[in-house]
Write a protein that holds these residues in place. Sequence first.
Motif, PDB file in Angstrom:
ATOM      1  N   LEU A   3     -33.946  -0.059  25.038  1.00  0.00           N
ATOM      2  CA  LEU A   3     -33.837  -1.329  25.778  1.00  0.00           C
ATOM      3  C   LEU A   3     -32.641  -1.634  25.956  1.00  0.00           C
ATOM      4  O   LEU A   3     -32.274  -3.066  26.753  1.00  0.00           O
ATOM      5  CB  LEU A   3     -34.530  -2.370  24.629  1.00  0.00           C
ATOM      6  CG  LEU A   3     -35.817  -2.285  23.907  1.00  0.00           C
ATOM      7  CD1 LEU A   3     -36.502  -3.213  23.199  1.00  0.00           C
ATOM      8  CD2 LEU A   3     -37.009  -2.306  25.509  1.00  0.00           C
ATOM      9  N   GLY A   4     -31.503  -0.976  25.860  1.00  0.00           N
ATOM     10  CA  GLY A   4     -30.291  -1.423  26.106  1.00  0.00           C
ATOM     11  C   GLY A   4     -29.754  -1.326  27.576  1.00  0.00           C
ATOM     12  O   GLY A   4     -30.900  -0.843  28.359  1.00  0.00           O
ATOM     13  N   GLU A   5     -28.808  -1.617  27.806  1.00  0.00           N
ATOM     14  CA  GLU A   5     -28.284  -1.661  29.385  1.00  0.00           C
ATOM     15  C   GLU A   5     -28.596  -0.319  30.073  1.00  0.00           C
ATOM     16  O   GLU A   5     -28.773  -0.145  31.175  1.00  0.00           O
ATOM     17  CB  GLU A   5     -26.749  -2.036  29.503  1.00  0.00           C
ATOM     18  CG  GLU A   5     -26.423  -2.264  30.860  1.00  0.00           C
ATOM     19  CD  GLU A   5     -25.050  -2.611  31.074  1.00  0.00           C
ATOM     20  OE1 GLU A   5     -24.499  -2.490  32.139  1.00  0.00           O
ATOM     21  OE2 GLU A   5     -24.363  -3.280  30.123  1.00  0.00           O
ATOM     22  N   GLU A   6     -28.288   0.913  29.475  1.00  0.00           N
ATOM     23  CA  GLU A   6     -28.544   2.077  29.657  1.00  0.00           C
ATOM     24  C   GLU A   6     -29.928   2.775  29.507  1.00  0.00           C
ATOM     25  O   GLU A   6     -30.101   3.872  29.595  1.00  0.00           O
ATOM     26  CB  GLU A   6     -27.528   3.314  29.333  1.00  0.00           C
ATOM     27  CG  GLU A   6     -26.096   2.622  29.862  1.00  0.00           C
ATOM     28  CD  GLU A   6     -25.677   3.371  31.223  1.00  0.00           C
ATOM     29  OE1 GLU A   6     -25.952   4.364  31.466  1.00  0.00           O
ATOM     30  OE2 GLU A   6     -25.318   2.377  31.995  1.00  0.00           O
ATOM     31  N   GLY A   7     -30.684   1.735  28.999  1.00  0.00           N
ATOM     32  CA  GLY A   7     -31.791   2.232  28.189  1.00  0.00           C
ATOM     33  C   GLY A   7     -33.098   2.616  29.142  1.00  0.00           C
ATOM     34  O   GLY A   7     -33.010   2.815  30.206  1.00  0.00           O
ATOM     35  N   LEU A   8     -34.138   3.441  28.376  1.00  0.00           N
ATOM     36  CA  LEU A   8     -35.259   4.200  29.135  1.00  0.00           C
ATOM     37  C   LEU A   8     -36.322   3.267  29.803  1.00  0.00           C
ATOM     38  O   LEU A   8     -36.510   3.194  30.785  1.00  0.00           O
ATOM     39  CB  LEU A   8     -35.831   5.003  28.177  1.00  0.00           C
ATOM     40  CG  LEU A   8     -34.966   6.178  27.497  1.00  0.00           C
ATOM     41  CD1 LEU A   8     -35.848   6.910  26.432  1.00  0.00           C
ATOM     42  CD2 LEU A   8     -34.217   7.195  28.639  1.00  0.00           C
ATOM     43  N   VAL A   9     -36.313   2.143  29.373  1.00  0.00           N
ATOM     44  CA  VAL A   9     -37.208   1.008  29.609  1.00  0.00           C
ATOM     45  C   VAL A   9     -36.639   0.270  30.538  1.00  0.00           C
ATOM     46  O   VAL A   9     -37.113  -0.028  31.654  1.00  0.00           O
ATOM     47  CB  VAL A   9     -37.604   0.298  28.454  1.00  0.00           C
ATOM     48  CG1 VAL A   9     -38.662  -1.138  29.261  1.00  0.00           C
ATOM     49  CG2 VAL A   9     -38.718   1.074  27.552  1.00  0.00           C
ATOM     50  N   THR A  10     -35.362  -0.143  30.362  1.00  0.00           N
ATOM     51  CA  THR A  10     -34.414  -0.610  31.188  1.00  0.00           C
ATOM     52  C   THR A  10     -34.338  -0.239  32.662  1.00  0.00           C
ATOM     53  O   THR A  10     -34.574  -0.894  33.761  1.00  0.00           O
ATOM     54  CB  THR A  10     -33.037  -1.062  30.875  1.00  0.00           C
ATOM     55  OG1 THR A  10     -33.219  -1.670  29.459  1.00  0.00           O
ATOM     56  CG2 THR A  10     -32.307  -1.997  31.495  1.00  0.00           C
ATOM     57  N   ASN A  11     -34.214   1.211  32.598  1.00  0.00           N
ATOM     58  CA  ASN A  11     -34.167   2.077  33.872  1.00  0.00           C
ATOM     59  C   ASN A  11     -35.035   2.948  34.263  1.00  0.00           C
ATOM     60  O   ASN A  11     -34.849   3.513  35.340  1.00  0.00           O
ATOM     61  CB  ASN A  11     -32.772   2.781  33.684  1.00  0.00           C
ATOM     62  CG  ASN A  11     -31.524   1.776  33.517  1.00  0.00           C
ATOM     63  OD1 ASN A  11     -30.960   1.426  34.662  1.00  0.00           O
ATOM     64  ND2 ASN A  11     -30.960   1.972  32.174  1.00  0.00           N
ATOM     65  N   GLY A  12     -36.248   2.825  33.505  1.00  0.00           N
ATOM     66  CA  GLY A  12     -37.233   3.977  33.786  1.00  0.00           C
ATOM     67  C   GLY A  12     -38.132   3.548  35.220  1.00  0.00           C
ATOM     68  O   GLY A  12     -38.088   2.498  35.615  1.00  0.00           O
ATOM     69  N   ARG A  13     -38.911   4.670  35.489  1.00  0.00           N
ATOM     70  CA  ARG A  13     -39.751   4.566  36.452  1.00  0.00           C
ATOM     71  C   ARG A  13     -41.235   4.231  36.121  1.00  0.00           C
ATOM     72  O   ARG A  13     -41.566   4.491  35.055  1.00  0.00           O
ATOM     73  CB  ARG A  13     -39.811   5.700  37.403  1.00  0.00           C
ATOM     74  CG  ARG A  13     -38.245   6.252  37.885  1.00  0.00           C
ATOM     75  CD  ARG A  13     -38.274   7.379  38.533  1.00  0.00           C
ATOM     76  NE  ARG A  13     -38.565   8.399  37.591  1.00  0.00           N
ATOM     77  CZ  ARG A  13     -39.022   9.717  37.764  1.00  0.00           C
ATOM     78  NH1 ARG A  13     -39.092  10.197  39.134  1.00  0.00           N
ATOM     79  NH2 ARG A  13     -39.111  10.679  36.978  1.00  0.00           N
ATOM     80  N   GLU A  14     -42.111   3.634  36.916  1.00  0.00           N
ATOM     81  CA  GLU A  14     -43.306   3.398  36.690  1.00  0.00           C
ATOM     82  C   GLU A  14     -44.393   4.833  36.471  1.00  0.00           C
ATOM     83  O   GLU A  14     -43.666   5.834  37.069  1.00  0.00           O
ATOM     84  CB  GLU A  14     -43.982   2.775  38.045  1.00  0.00           C
ATOM     85  CG  GLU A  14     -45.441   2.291  37.620  1.00  0.00           C
ATOM     86  CD  GLU A  14     -45.917   1.235  38.956  1.00  0.00           C
ATOM     87  OE1 GLU A  14     -47.133   0.939  38.877  1.00  0.00           O
ATOM     88  OE2 GLU A  14     -45.316   1.287  39.960  1.00  0.00           O
ATOM     89  N   ASN A  15     -44.848   4.719  35.567  1.00  0.00           N
ATOM     90  CA  ASN A  15     -45.785   5.655  35.255  1.00  0.00           C
ATOM     91  C   ASN A  15     -45.120   6.938  34.356  1.00  0.00           C
ATOM     92  O   ASN A  15     -45.547   8.029  34.265  1.00  0.00           O
ATOM     93  CB  ASN A  15     -46.593   6.650  36.404  1.00  0.00           C
ATOM     94  CG  ASN A  15     -47.553   5.710  36.976  1.00  0.00           C
ATOM     95  OD1 ASN A  15     -48.284   4.852  36.376  1.00  0.00           O
ATOM     96  ND2 ASN A  15     -47.446   5.393  38.300  1.00  0.00           N
ATOM     97  N   THR A  16     -43.868   6.327  33.787  1.00  0.00           N
ATOM     98  CA  THR A  16     -43.053   7.517  32.842  1.00  0.00           C
ATOM     99  C   THR A  16     -43.808   7.101  31.543  1.00  0.00           C
ATOM    100  O   THR A  16     -44.352   6.043  30.949  1.00  0.00           O
ATOM    101  CB  THR A  16     -41.685   6.851  32.960  1.00  0.00           C
ATOM    102  OG1 THR A  16     -41.152   7.069  34.262  1.00  0.00           O
ATOM    103  CG2 THR A  16     -41.024   7.839  31.860  1.00  0.00           C
TER     104      THR A  16
END
Length: 292
Positions: free
Chosen positions: A81-94
Amino acid sequence: MLTTENTSIGFIGTGVMGKSMAGHLLNAGYPVYVYTRTKEKAKELLDKGAVWAATTKEIAEKANVIITIVGYPSDVEEVYLGEEGLVTNGRENTYLIDMTTSTPSLAERIHQEARKKGMFAFDAPVSGGDIGAKEARLAIMVGGDEEIFNQIEPILKIMGTNIILQGKAGAGQHTKMCNQIAIASNMIGVTEAVVYAEKAGLDPEKVLETITTGAAGSWSLSNLAPRVINGDFEPGFMIKHFIKDMSIALEEAERMGLELPGLSLAKSLYKQLADEGLSDRGTQALYKYWNQ
């Protein structure tokens, strides 16, 4: 269906267990991107064909299945959930699979935030230590959406042999707390048994030959007591991480109005060892409470 042709796996955390787990995915033919704070820790995987990612954001941009096994809930929160985080920067259907032992409430929060972005998040903590990770025999306790679980199960089966969907988001972490509660008191019994055998003038190895096959038998007795006898206190699972897990379990128990005296005692003993500089040793180093 996720296959080696349409799946790129991101793996974050290549420590005692993560290194072996990521290695199994590579051996199964998946392209694997790895990130860890210290690149040297990933050298063995990079030599085997894994691709280095410089940030968690890069993992989020390149992989459609991302597995994490990091240290503490604060690390999990930052990674997701951080600035470089997976949810923050992830793509749909990941697909996001956190295999860290963390808090149920954080697992629920990550699941909710991921859903808002069309991503699928699972909490999937593991048990089995370094041995289980090396031999791909981990027990994997999963929390998340039942209708999505069957899509990630084949990937989990590459790393473990006992994979069970325990319920909705957070259920995997609650199950891991049950696991750690059972281990905590058991480790007191395992190390006390070795100490008693030695003080009684018995051959501890012969004692183990007998009691591991009876009612006292347990994974810890069979796998960790021999390490104690051989003076091997290297970590399959570090004391500092076990203390973290026990703290989470006690906090959750308090929230439910539940008293766990066995767990409280185990935590106090391990805390004494950590205070004496043994926090990076394996849980079997509880033996040193009696034999410094």
